[in-house]
Write a protein that holds these residues in place. Structure first.
Motif: not given
Lengths: 110, 117
Positions: A98, A38, A36, A100-102, A34, A46, A41-44, A87
């Motif tokens: 999931l 980001q 994403y 996640f990578g950095g 997946f 898709f 101040g927001k969520g990831p 991401l």
């Protein structure tokens, strides 16, 4: 143990300068990779899901590709509004969470 | 339609106090996840709920952390006796569960920024 490594950590581009972000992964029984976006101040948010090697998906200036070991997010002629952290994450055979990578922080200057 | 809603958006608390963070998932999503994002870091999985099944708690960092999901919808993440290292953004996500789950992306809320002083 599942591992997801993204490179570079940060990328500065001039508007219109195309480039690629890398996501290398090690996972047992991949059931989806997946991407994403980001914003601060927001969520990831898709973007794409890829399931098998050779698969490609596109959305506006973004194209995601997948091999057996890595995925690339290609950005063609980026604009300043493409600036964000990108991401990638993998879902493996057991469970639905999931890993996640950095992330790669992309900055596009006008 | 409405996305994942989290409250509060910001929370400042003193070390040693307990905090509760709330998540309202997307209607119809049976899977719910909690993640933690520390400054400049990637997302760290905490806990996952799927329908009425026992939750996957494998990511909880200590027994000070717990979560529940009532009625298969709203979830609350509780951190007891907060420590400064608990300071982070706590993100909630939901997705379709069941047979659709394998190809269902997670949809995230905007998170709760927790600061422990």
């Amino acid at each position: 143990e599942d591992q997801v490594t993204q490179s570079p950590e940060a990328l500065r581009l001039q508007e219109g300068e195309s480039s690629s972000l890398n996501c290398s992964y090690t996972v047992s029984g991949l059931r989806g990779l997946f991407w994403y976006r980001q914003d601060p101040g927001k969520g990831p948010e898709f973007l794409f899901t890829l399931y098998s090697a050779g698969e490609e998906k596109e959305k506006e200036r973004l194209k995601a590709t997948l091999t057996k070991k890595e995925s690339f997010l290609h950005i063609t002629a980026p604009k300043p509004e493409d600036s964000a952290t990108y991401l990638c994450a993998v879902r493996r055979g057991a469970g639905n969470m999931l890993t996640f990578g950095g992330g790669t922080r992309l900055m596009v200057k006008p | 339609g409405a996305g994942v809603s989290q409250s509060p958006s910001n929370k400042v608390t003193e070390k040693g106090k307990d905090v509760e963070l709330r998540c309202d998932p997307i209607s119809g999503h049976t899977a719910l996840y909690w993640y933690r994002q520390s400054l400049g870091q990637g997302l760290e999985f905490l806990i996952y709920f799927q329908g009425n099944s026992a939750p996957d708690k494998s990511g909880l960092p200590s027994d000070r952390f717990s979560a529940e999901r009532t009625g298969g919808s709203v979830s609350t993440l509780t951190i007891q006796r907060t420590q400064q290292e608990d300071s982070a953004v706590y993100l909630c996500a939901s997705s379709l569960g069941g047979r659709s789950s394998y190809n269902s992306p997670l949809h995230f809320g905007n998170g709760t920024r927790l600061t422990v002083t």
